[in-house]
Design a protein around this motif. Structure first.
Motif, short mmCIF file in Angstrom:
data_model
loop_
_atom_site.label_atom_id
_atom_site.label_comp_id
_atom_site.label_asym_id
_atom_site.label_seq_id
_atom_site.Cartn_x
_atom_site.Cartn_y
_atom_site.Cartn_z
N THR A 118 51.18 44.96 50.87
CA THR A 118 50.47 43.80 50.36
C THR A 118 50.51 42.71 51.43
O THR A 118 51.15 42.88 52.47
N ARG A 174 44.34 36.11 45.17
CA ARG A 174 44.00 36.82 43.93
C ARG A 174 44.76 36.31 42.71
O ARG A 174 44.37 36.58 41.57
N CYS A 197 53.51 37.85 26.02
CA CYS A 197 53.32 36.53 26.66
C CYS A 197 52.93 35.45 25.67
O CYS A 197 53.01 34.26 25.98
N ARG A 219 52.18 48.14 43.60
CA ARG A 219 51.76 46.83 44.12
C ARG A 219 50.82 46.10 43.16
O ARG A 219 50.66 44.89 43.24
N GLY A 275 45.01 45.90 35.28
CA GLY A 275 44.80 44.48 35.56
C GLY A 275 43.40 43.99 35.26
O GLY A 275 43.22 42.93 34.67
N HIS A 325 49.16 29.85 29.55
CA HIS A 325 50.05 30.89 30.08
C HIS A 325 49.71 31.13 31.55
O HIS A 325 48.55 31.29 31.92
N ASN A 346 47.64 34.17 35.99
CA ASN A 346 46.83 34.26 37.21
C ASN A 346 46.04 32.96 37.32
O ASN A 346 45.38 32.57 36.36
N ARG A 397 43.39 32.42 38.78
CA ARG A 397 41.95 32.68 38.62
C ARG A 397 41.56 32.73 37.14
O ARG A 397 40.45 32.38 36.77
N ASN A 453 54.38 35.12 36.91
CA ASN A 453 54.15 35.29 35.48
C ASN A 453 55.49 35.59 34.81
O ASN A 453 56.09 36.64 35.04
O1 UT7 Z 1 50.73 38.13 31.24
C1 UT7 Z 1 50.08 39.30 30.86
C2 UT7 Z 1 48.68 39.22 31.15
N1 UT7 Z 1 48.43 39.72 32.50
C3 UT7 Z 1 47.37 39.27 33.14
O2 UT7 Z 1 46.70 38.40 32.65
C4 UT7 Z 1 46.95 39.91 34.43
C5 UT7 Z 1 45.44 40.04 34.47
N2 UT7 Z 1 44.95 40.69 35.66
C6 UT7 Z 1 44.99 40.09 36.88
O3 UT7 Z 1 45.51 39.00 37.01
C7 UT7 Z 1 44.32 40.78 38.02
O4 UT7 Z 1 43.53 41.83 37.55
C8 UT7 Z 1 45.31 41.31 39.11
C9 UT7 Z 1 45.95 40.16 39.85
C10 UT7 Z 1 46.38 42.17 38.47
C11 UT7 Z 1 44.56 42.16 40.12
O5 UT7 Z 1 43.54 41.39 40.75
P1 UT7 Z 1 42.06 41.94 40.89
O6 UT7 Z 1 41.29 40.97 41.66
O7 UT7 Z 1 41.60 42.28 39.50
O8 UT7 Z 1 42.27 43.23 41.76
P2 UT7 Z 1 41.90 44.73 41.40
O9 UT7 Z 1 42.87 45.28 40.41
O10 UT7 Z 1 40.44 44.80 41.08
O11 UT7 Z 1 42.12 45.42 42.80
C12 UT7 Z 1 41.34 45.10 43.93
C13 UT7 Z 1 41.92 45.82 45.13
C14 UT7 Z 1 42.24 47.29 44.87
O12 UT7 Z 1 41.95 48.00 46.06
P3 UT7 Z 1 40.61 48.88 46.18
O13 UT7 Z 1 40.71 49.88 45.07
O14 UT7 Z 1 39.49 47.91 45.99
O15 UT7 Z 1 40.72 49.45 47.55
C15 UT7 Z 1 43.72 47.29 44.65
O16 UT7 Z 1 44.33 48.52 44.99
O17 UT7 Z 1 43.18 45.20 45.48
C16 UT7 Z 1 44.16 46.22 45.60
N3 UT7 Z 1 45.46 45.63 45.25
C17 UT7 Z 1 46.24 45.04 46.16
N4 UT7 Z 1 46.10 44.81 47.48
C18 UT7 Z 1 47.09 44.16 48.12
C19 UT7 Z 1 46.06 45.59 44.04
N5 UT7 Z 1 47.24 44.96 44.16
C20 UT7 Z 1 47.39 44.60 45.46
C21 UT7 Z 1 48.37 43.93 46.18
N6 UT7 Z 1 48.18 43.73 47.51
N7 UT7 Z 1 49.49 43.49 45.61
#
Ligand code: UT7
Length: 322
Positions: free
Chosen positions: A29, A37, A112, A151, A214, A249, A252, A254, A279
């Motif tokens: 990461t 993000r 949460c 990750r 996510g 809460h 994120n 965003r 979180n």
């Molecule tokens: O409290 C409980 C409630 N929880 C939440 O509200 C969490 C809600 N979800 C989120 O906040 C977001 O969905 C996340 C922060 C978990 C993820 O962000 P995202 O912008 O939705 O990313 P994504 O899951 O769509 O992934 C985009 C890319 C993926 O790579 P590819 O498949 O596009 O190549 C992931 O593998 O980012 C990659 N990725 C990372 N890259 C670097 C996922 N985690 C990481 C990381 N570092 N830690």
């Protein structure tokens, strides 16, 4: 009429801090990915203190703020999905550690949203007239159920506790509290439990971790957060102009930004501290409210909305006049 009011708040987070640069050494990461993000820069991660230890410190701080003693408490409710052990509950551990009388003490599991559920229960208990002061706590050690090989989730979570002393009041300080649940049948956010035994044979025990889709949780969160704020405003006949601050809460940044856009709220009305907390699940809302009060972002007499969402799925919120 009997109402309830926030008599004092407190919070506690472990001293050990894991930065995004530290996370770069654990999984593939970058600081830039995590910051852009999620808004997270560092998170408190416990090494030695369990959930009850964090809850205990937050409770002492809230009692001190309320100028009350543990012997004044009539009930303890702890919202947590990461108790020290399945039983006894964290609330019961606190009853003896704080030195309370033999009072009702129980844990609530609504992930949460747990602190909003605890607030709702405590408010209704106080309105019954049977109780004077109730300690409610959101406390979590999420990092102990986090998979540091994943990750997608491990960069998100932190540990901590936040507490309120809620007291009986002649005036209405909490004009609306809403709580909801809708079963997460697809298992978008979950942690597996113990497997059932087959023919009385104990299966090999594997250690379950939190699992999350996510993107799906993001969709759910950005829908329910503005919707519960709107419902709270309708119920209280207030407008966004009457609200000094929204403390949501911290899952994120965003999600918070998107909710602000949907609601048409200025960003400076949305409290954000996820940059240094991560979180912390049920602890996130009371930690954020305590920080907003202690830093002067919220003052006595202000009207705020708090709202949360999480596993279950659960969501909810409240209007609070400080
Ligand atoms: O409290 C409980 C409630 N929880 C939440 O509200 C969490 C809600 N979800 C989120 O906040 C977001 O969905 C996340 C922060 C978990 C993820 O962000 P995202 O912008 O939705 O990313 P994504 O899951 O769509 O992934 C985009 C890319 C993926 O790579 P590819 O498949 O596009 O190549 C992931 O593998 O980012 C990659 N990725 C990372 N890259 C670097 C996922 N985690 C990481 C990381 N570092 N830690």
């Amino acid at each position: 009429m009997i109402y309830s009011k926030v008599a004092g708040t407190g919070a506690y987070t472990p001293e050990n801090r894991v930065t995004n640069h530290d996370m770069e050494t654990i999984v593939e990461t970058t600081d830039e990915w995590i910051k852009s993000r999620t808004g997270i820069e560092s998170r408190p991660v416990t090494l030695t203190e369990n959930t009850s230890d964090l809850a205990y410190q937050a409770a002492l701080n809230a009692l001190d703020d309320a100028k009350l003693k543990a012997s004044d408490l009539d009930m303890i409710i702890v919202a947590t999905v990461t108790p020290d052990q399945p039983f006894p509950g964290v609330s019961q551990m606190l009853q003896s550690r704080l030195g309370c009388r033999a009072i009702p003490a129980f844990d609530v599991n609504a992930a949460c949203t747990g602190f909003i559920y605890a607030l709702n229960i405590a408010d209704k208990m106080l309105k019954s007239g049977d109780y004077q002061h109730i300690l409610i706590i959101g406390a979590e050690t999420l990092t102990k159920i986090t998979d540091y090989a994943d990750r997608n989730t491990c960069v998100l979570f932190g540990d901590g506790a936040g507490a309120f002393v809620l007291s009986k009041s002649d005036t209405n300080h909490i004009p609306a509290i809403l709580t909801y649940a809708k079963g997460d049948e697809k298992g978008y956010l979950k942690m597996d439990g113990y497997p059932l035994k087959k023919n009385y044979i104990t299966p090999e025990q594997t250690r379950p971790f939190l699992q999350m889709n996510g993107a799906e949780v993001f969709k759910f969160a950005t829908a329910v957060l503005p919707s519960v704020v709107k419902s709270l405003l309708e119920e209280t006949h207030l407008s966004l102009d009457d609200i000094d601050m929204i403390v949501a809460h911290q899952a994120n940044k965003r999600i918070i930004d998107k909710a602000a856009k949907t609601l048409g709220v200025q960003h400076d009305k949305m409290f954000v501290n996820i940059d240094h907390t991560g979180n912390t699940s049920a602890a996130s809302v009371p930690i954020a409210i305590d920080e907003a009060i202690k830093t002067g972002a919220l003052k006595k007499g202000d009207t705020m909305i708090t709202a949360a969402f999480g596993a279950g799925f659960t969501w909810g919120g409240a209007v609070i006049k400080l």
